[in-house]
Design a protein around this motif. Structure first.
Motif, PDB file in Angstrom:
ATOM      1  N   UNK A 166      35.974  64.546  -1.728  1.00 47.36           N
ATOM      2  CA  UNK A 166      35.933  63.660  -2.897  1.00 47.36           C
ATOM      3  C   UNK A 166      35.034  62.458  -2.644  1.00 47.36           C
ATOM      4  N   UNK A 167      35.063  61.928  -1.433  1.00 48.76           N
ATOM      5  CA  UNK A 167      34.217  60.774  -1.098  1.00 48.76           C
ATOM      6  C   UNK A 167      32.734  61.153  -1.122  1.00 48.76           C
ATOM      7  N   UNK A 168      32.419  62.366  -0.671  1.00 51.92           N
ATOM      8  CA  UNK A 168      31.032  62.852  -0.722  1.00 51.92           C
ATOM      9  C   UNK A 168      30.623  63.062  -2.176  1.00 51.92           C
ATOM     10  N   UNK A 169      31.497  63.694  -2.980  1.00 48.70           N
ATOM     11  CA  UNK A 169      31.194  63.929  -4.397  1.00 48.70           C
ATOM     12  C   UNK A 169      30.968  62.625  -5.151  1.00 48.70           C
ATOM     13  N   UNK A 170      31.707  61.577  -4.755  1.00 50.16           N
ATOM     14  CA  UNK A 170      31.564  60.269  -5.420  1.00 50.16           C
ATOM     15  C   UNK A 170      30.397  59.467  -4.847  1.00 50.16           C
ATOM     16  N   UNK A 171      29.710  60.061  -3.873  1.00 50.86           N
ATOM     17  CA  UNK A 171      28.563  59.430  -3.209  1.00 50.86           C
ATOM     18  C   UNK A 171      28.942  58.160  -2.454  1.00 50.86           C
ATOM     19  N   UNK A 172      30.198  58.120  -2.001  1.00 52.43           N
ATOM     20  CA  UNK A 172      30.641  56.997  -1.176  1.00 52.43           C
ATOM     21  C   UNK A 172      30.426  57.306   0.306  1.00 52.43           C
ATOM     22  N   UNK A 173      30.314  58.599   0.626  1.00 57.74           N
ATOM     23  CA  UNK A 173      29.930  59.055   1.964  1.00 57.74           C
ATOM     24  C   UNK A 173      28.792  60.054   1.790  1.00 57.74           C
ATOM     25  N   UNK A 174      27.910  60.075   2.778  1.00 54.27           N
ATOM     26  CA  UNK A 174      26.841  61.073   2.806  1.00 54.27           C
ATOM     27  C   UNK A 174      27.118  62.015   3.965  1.00 54.27           C
ATOM     28  N   UNK A 175      26.895  63.298   3.733  1.00 52.88           N
ATOM     29  CA  UNK A 175      27.211  64.322   4.737  1.00 52.88           C
ATOM     30  C   UNK A 175      25.916  64.891   5.301  1.00 52.88           C
ATOM     31  N   UNK A 176      25.888  65.066   6.626  1.00 54.72           N
ATOM     32  CA  UNK A 176      24.752  65.753   7.256  1.00 54.72           C
ATOM     33  C   UNK A 176      24.729  67.187   6.731  1.00 54.72           C
ATOM     34  N   UNK A 177      23.573  67.789   6.680  1.00 57.74           N
ATOM     35  CA  UNK A 177      23.423  69.145   6.142  1.00 57.74           C
ATOM     36  C   UNK A 177      24.326  70.145   6.851  1.00 57.74           C
ATOM     37  N   UNK A 178      24.514  69.975   8.150  1.00 59.46           N
ATOM     38  CA  UNK A 178      25.359  70.923   8.885  1.00 59.46           C
ATOM     39  C   UNK A 178      26.832  70.514   8.908  1.00 59.46           C
ATOM     40  N   UNK A 179      27.174  69.376   8.281  1.00 63.77           N
ATOM     41  CA  UNK A 179      28.561  68.924   8.186  1.00 63.77           C
ATOM     42  C   UNK A 179      29.076  68.292   9.457  1.00 63.77           C
ATOM     43  N   UNK A 180      28.218  68.040  10.424  1.00 63.11           N
ATOM     44  CA  UNK A 180      28.682  67.520  11.716  1.00 63.11           C
ATOM     45  C   UNK A 180      28.940  66.032  11.698  1.00 63.11           C
ATOM     46  N   UNK A 181      28.363  65.303  10.742  1.00 65.60           N
ATOM     47  CA  UNK A 181      28.535  63.840  10.719  1.00 65.60           C
ATOM     48  C   UNK A 181      28.496  63.340   9.278  1.00 65.60           C
ATOM     49  N   UNK A 182      29.050  62.142   9.115  1.00 66.15           N
ATOM     50  CA  UNK A 182      29.090  61.484   7.813  1.00 66.15           C
ATOM     51  C   UNK A 182      28.574  60.066   7.970  1.00 66.15           C
ATOM     52  N   UNK A 183      27.962  59.572   6.900  1.00 68.68           N
ATOM     53  CA  UNK A 183      27.416  58.219   6.905  1.00 68.68           C
ATOM     54  C   UNK A 183      27.896  57.526   5.645  1.00 68.68           C
ATOM     55  N   UNK A 184      28.210  56.253   5.804  1.00 66.65           N
ATOM     56  CA  UNK A 184      28.555  55.462   4.619  1.00 66.65           C
ATOM     57  C   UNK A 184      27.373  54.565   4.292  1.00 66.65           C
ATOM     58  N   UNK A 185      26.774  54.783   3.132  1.00 63.62           N
ATOM     59  CA  UNK A 185      25.584  53.994   2.761  1.00 63.62           C
ATOM     60  C   UNK A 185      25.901  52.504   2.612  1.00 63.62           C
TER      61      UNK A 185
END
Length: 160
Positions: free
Chosen positions: A141-160
């Motif tokens: 849900x956080x990725x869908x809301x663009x509050x977190x960004x996900x690496x293409x392989x799903x190994x890491x997340x970034x908060x803009x």
């Protein structure tokens, strides 16, 4: 939970005491307090029972109502904002309104990652598990809301 309410309920269960208490409360509201000296022996006994229960006090011969209810009820201000959905630091209820949901997701994003940082998927999931029973869904849900960004392989997340 305390049993401090029991003496109050037991006292007010008696109709005579309940009516006496009503007269005392109404007398105080009309600025004409009940005087103990003007009461019959039976009414004085009712006043003593009300006093033992903490429903009235006697000051200089005048019977005044007391408030035993506020401490018993543990008055707390009504929850507002995301506090309506969070209990003891965890999401207890998902809001239905989009604005409330967005606020709750922003709150969760702050707990998942500080702004401008990156973390491995396992660390983000662990942080979200501290605030919800379903961290994977919340993460999505956080990725869908663009509050977190996900690496293409799903190994890491970034908060803009």
């Amino acid at each position: 939970m305390t049993d401090a309410w029991r003496p109050i309920a037991a006292t007010l269960a008696d109709e005579g005491r309940r009516l006496a208490w009503a007269r005392i409360v109404l007398g105080a509201a009309n600025r004409s307090p009940v005087q103990v000296s003007a009461l019959t022996a039976r009414a004085q006994r009712e006043v003593r029972a009300l006093e033992r229960a903490g429903l009235v006090t006697v000051v200089d011969g005048a019977v005044e109502p007391a408030d035993p209810f506020t401490p018993l009820l543990g008055h707390r201000p009504a929850a507002s904002g995301i506090d309506r959905f969070v209990r003891e630091g965890r999401i207890a209820v998902w809001p239905k309104r989009p604005g409330d949901r967005a606020a709750l997701l922003a709150w969760a994003a702050e707990r998942a990652l500080p702004a401008g940082t990156t973390a491995p998927e396992a660390a983000v999931t662990e942080r979200l598990a501290a605030i919800t029973d379903d961290p994977a869904t919340l993460r999505r849900d956080l990725v869908d809301a663009r509050l977190l960004e996900r690496e293409a392989d799903g190994s890491a997340y970034r908060r803009p």
